[in-house]
Structure formats: structure tokens, C-alpha cells
Write an enzyme that holds these catalytic residues in place. Structure first.
Site, PDB file in Angstrom:
ATOM      1  N   GLU A  85       1.372  -1.235  -0.121  1.00  0.00           N
ATOM      2  CA  GLU A  85      -0.118   0.113   0.134  1.00  0.00           C
ATOM      3  C   GLU A  85       0.671   1.568   0.129  1.00  0.00           C
ATOM      4  O   GLU A  85       0.431   2.290  -0.795  1.00  0.00           O
ATOM      5  CB  GLU A  85      -0.947   0.131   1.403  1.00  0.00           C
ATOM      6  CG  GLU A  85      -2.129  -1.043   1.022  1.00  0.00           C
ATOM      7  CD  GLU A  85      -2.293  -1.095   3.080  1.00  0.00           C
ATOM      8  OE1 GLU A  85      -3.761  -2.042   2.964  1.00  0.00           O
ATOM      9  OE2 GLU A  85      -2.410  -0.620   3.359  1.00  0.00           O
ATOM     10  N   THR A  91      -6.014  -0.261   3.299  1.00  0.00           N
ATOM     11  CA  THR A  91      -6.866  -0.280   3.157  1.00  0.00           C
ATOM     12  C   THR A  91      -7.904  -0.954   4.316  1.00  0.00           C
ATOM     13  O   THR A  91      -7.546  -1.216   5.706  1.00  0.00           O
ATOM     14  CB  THR A  91      -6.507  -1.807   2.087  1.00  0.00           C
ATOM     15  OG1 THR A  91      -6.150  -2.365   2.437  1.00  0.00           O
ATOM     16  CG2 THR A  91      -5.984  -1.264   0.995  1.00  0.00           C
ATOM     17  N   LYS A 100     -13.803  -0.636   8.279  1.00  0.00           N
ATOM     18  CA  LYS A 100     -13.378  -1.909   9.152  1.00  0.00           C
ATOM     19  C   LYS A 100     -11.875  -1.786   8.903  1.00  0.00           C
ATOM     20  O   LYS A 100     -11.283  -2.741   8.009  1.00  0.00           O
ATOM     21  CB  LYS A 100     -13.785  -3.205  10.048  1.00  0.00           C
ATOM     22  CG  LYS A 100     -13.829  -4.120   9.062  1.00  0.00           C
ATOM     23  CD  LYS A 100     -14.823  -5.239   9.690  1.00  0.00           C
ATOM     24  CE  LYS A 100     -14.182  -6.635   8.586  1.00  0.00           C
ATOM     25  NZ  LYS A 100     -12.785  -7.221   9.557  1.00  0.00           N
ATOM     26  N   ASP A 101     -10.651  -2.091   9.798  1.00  0.00           N
ATOM     27  CA  ASP A 101      -9.370  -1.968   9.594  1.00  0.00           C
ATOM     28  C   ASP A 101      -9.128  -3.181  10.798  1.00  0.00           C
ATOM     29  O   ASP A 101      -9.343  -3.119  12.170  1.00  0.00           O
ATOM     30  CB  ASP A 101      -9.310  -0.873   9.548  1.00  0.00           C
ATOM     31  CG  ASP A 101      -8.321   0.082  10.837  1.00  0.00           C
ATOM     32  OD1 ASP A 101      -9.133   0.121  11.630  1.00  0.00           O
ATOM     33  OD2 ASP A 101      -7.692   0.787  10.392  1.00  0.00           O
ATOM     34  N   MET A 102      -7.473  -2.778  10.905  1.00  0.00           N
ATOM     35  CA  MET A 102      -6.502  -3.559  12.059  1.00  0.00           C
ATOM     36  C   MET A 102      -5.751  -2.650  12.830  1.00  0.00           C
ATOM     37  O   MET A 102      -4.436  -2.961  13.541  1.00  0.00           O
ATOM     38  CB  MET A 102      -5.791  -5.061  11.152  1.00  0.00           C
ATOM     39  CG  MET A 102      -6.695  -5.380  10.736  1.00  0.00           C
ATOM     40  SD  MET A 102      -5.941  -7.215   9.761  1.00  0.00           S
ATOM     41  CE  MET A 102      -5.212  -8.542  11.021  1.00  0.00           C
ATOM     42  N   GLU A 103      -5.927  -1.348  12.175  1.00  0.00           N
ATOM     43  CA  GLU A 103      -4.981  -0.626  13.040  1.00  0.00           C
ATOM     44  C   GLU A 103      -5.467   1.039  13.368  1.00  0.00           C
ATOM     45  O   GLU A 103      -4.950   1.661  14.594  1.00  0.00           O
ATOM     46  CB  GLU A 103      -4.106  -0.120  12.280  1.00  0.00           C
ATOM     47  CG  GLU A 103      -3.023  -1.037  11.832  1.00  0.00           C
ATOM     48  CD  GLU A 103      -2.921  -2.517  10.608  1.00  0.00           C
ATOM     49  OE1 GLU A 103      -2.739  -3.097  10.472  1.00  0.00           O
ATOM     50  OE2 GLU A 103      -4.022  -1.432   9.624  1.00  0.00           O
ATOM     51  N   ASP A 160     -12.688  -5.540   0.580  1.00  0.00           N
ATOM     52  CA  ASP A 160     -13.914  -6.483   0.167  1.00  0.00           C
ATOM     53  C   ASP A 160     -14.799  -5.340   1.696  1.00  0.00           C
ATOM     54  O   ASP A 160     -15.018  -5.200   1.820  1.00  0.00           O
ATOM     55  CB  ASP A 160     -12.825  -7.624   1.474  1.00  0.00           C
ATOM     56  CG  ASP A 160     -12.007  -7.489   2.510  1.00  0.00           C
ATOM     57  OD1 ASP A 160     -13.280  -7.240   3.422  1.00  0.00           O
ATOM     58  OD2 ASP A 160     -11.310  -6.240   2.382  1.00  0.00           O
TER      59      ASP A 160
END
Length: 267
Positions: free
Chosen positions: A38, A116, A199-202, A225
Site C-alpha cells: 500500500e 485498505t 473496519k480495519d486492523m490499526e 472487500d
């Protein structure tokens, strides 16, 4: 014993310092991006170099790309690859550590978390959409004890950028963060409760550290997605990563171009 007058004076001083900070030009930006895939298009766009430096401890795999773009000192920071498995060190632990270290070392005027994310079609998200987060919260820190539950969710408003939004016409939505790419039923219920569009992870981890150290932070997320769709998340993520990264690259470039020459209060 601290008097009420001392407390009042402290609050006044803090408000004056914040007001003065917001009048200063934005000169140094940290852009946190979890995956090098990214990050690399923006490294090329801003003509940044990775050159050796002593900003971070030599033991960590974190990567800093840096240089001057227009009148801005740009630092793109990635947590790098896991030294054993060779995959990107995604997730809230790496994000928290790298954000804290970057603020301490680089003293940025602004943090941008670019990356993303999964999107929810029920909230109007489509593949390739780019959102500017209005709020952030966690969905994986469950602690069903009064007050502790709210601490786990850690819901926060992001730094307001009304002029940037008006100019760039990005979509706006709430961001929910957890340490898994997929979505368990417990996560889904928490995400719905967070009223999230992406929604993300960070994101929420970065917001927590930025808020702790009083650094303005904004969150730019491109949808790879559809979390409430009918395709397997991992498959859809990989299928759309290149296209979403291109959309992210364009959006972040426009954001940085808008920031150039402006004060925090003008965003």
C-alpha cells in the site's frame, strides 16, 4: 494541595497552547501505512527515500521513507516484515508501538493513517470507495464490566477537517478496528454497535496513541472487500488490493496537496 485557581490556570495555559499550535503551518507529517504494498506507490509519488537513519532502534523491522514534498516533510512509516514469517506486521500492537516511536522521534504536526479496509454494503460502501473516518472505536476488546466495557471500545472522534472534506468530497464513515481480517459473530455485533461503515486492523490503536500525545490524526481508508457480502474476505481482499491501493494513492495525494501551506486550524 492544588487549588482550584491552579487548576483553572493550567486549563487556560493548555487551551492557549492548543490554539497557538493550530495556528502553526503543518510542516511535518507522519503517514502510517501497515502494508508496504500500500505504501510504495506513495513513496514513488512523493519521491521519498529509505536512506539509513537512526530514528528507530536497529533491532526493529520498521521502515521509514522520508523526503520533502512541496513544503512538507513527509515520513511514510511501515511496521515492516515479521523477521520469521516474512509477512507484514499488521495489527494493533505494531501500530501502537510504531506510532508512539514515530511521534517521539519525529514530532509530527499531523498523523495520517492510510490503508485498505473492509466495507459494509449496508452502510453504503463499495469496492474502491475511499472514506475519511469521522470516528474510531475497537470491536475486539470485550470486557463486560460497567465502565470497563466503554474503555475497551475506546470510541473517539477523529480530528475535524471540514475544509478538506468540502474540497475533496471524500465519503465519511465511522471506522471500527480489530486484530482479525475476518469477522466473528461477536465482532460483527460490536461493529454494528459501533455504527461502523469500514473496519480495519490499526486505526483505533493509532487514534489512541495520537490522542494520548495530543497529535492530530486523520484516517483515510480504501475499501478492498465487502465485510457483509457473500465472498470470502481473504479472497476478495487479495483480488481487489491493487485497485484499492490505486484509489488510496490518489486520495492520499489529494489530501497531502490540500494540507500543503495550511495550518491545522485550516483543515
Amino acid at each position: 494541595m492544588v487549588s482550584h485557581d491552579d487548576d483553572n490556570n493550567t486549563h487556560v495555559v493548555e487551551e492557549v497552547m492548543v490554539a497557538e499550535a493550530e495556528k502553526r503551518l503543518v510542516l511535518t507529517i507522519v503517514i502510517f501505512i501497515a502494508m508496504q504494498t500500500e505504501a510504495l506507490p506513495l513513496v514513488t509519488k512523493f519521491q521519498l527515500s529509505q536512506g539509513p537513519d537512526l530514528v528507530f532502534p536497529k533491532e526493529v523491522p520498521w521502515i521509514r521513507y522520508h523526503g520533502i514534498y512541496k513544503d512538507l516533510r513527509i515520513n511514510i512509516i511501515c511496521p515492516g516484515k515479521d523477521r520469521v514469517l516474512g509477512v507484514d506486521s499488521v495489527g494493533t500492537v505494531s501500530a501502537s508501538l510504531v506510532t508512539y516511536a514515530s511521534i517521539q522521534a519525529l514530532q509530527p504536526d499531523l498523523i495520517i493513517n492510510a490503508g485498505t479496509a473492509g466495507g459494509f454494503k449496508a452502510r453504503g460502501a463499495c469496492i474502491g470507495d475511499v472514506f475519511l473516518a469521522s470516528d474510531v472505536a475497537f470491536h475486539h476488546r470485550r470486557n463486560p464490566i460497567p465502565v470497563c466495557d466503554r474503555n475497551g471500545i475506546c470510541a473517539k472522534k477523529t480530528f475535524p477537517t471540514p475544509n478538506l472534506l468540502k474540497e475533496l468530497k471524500l465519503k465519511v464513515g465511522k471506522l471500527s478496528t480489530g486484530d482479525s481480517l475476518d469477522m466473528s459473530p461477536h465482532d460483527e455485533a460490536a461493529i454494528i454497535a459501533n455504527d461502523a461503515t469500514v473496519k480495519d486492523m490499526e486505526g483505533a490503536a493509532i487514534a489512541y496513541v495520537a490522542d494520548l500525545l495530543s497529535v492530530p490524526a486523520i484516517f483515510v481508508k480504501a475499501v478492498t472487500d465487502i465485510a457483509d457480502g457473500d465472498k470470502p474476505t481473504a479472497e476478495e481482499f487479495l483480488q481487489n488490493l491493487v485497485a484499492a491501493t490505486a484509489a488510496l494513492d490518489q486520495a492520499v495525494t489529494r489530501v497531502v496537496d490540500f494540507i500543503s501551506g495550511k495550518c491545522i486550524s485550516e483543515l
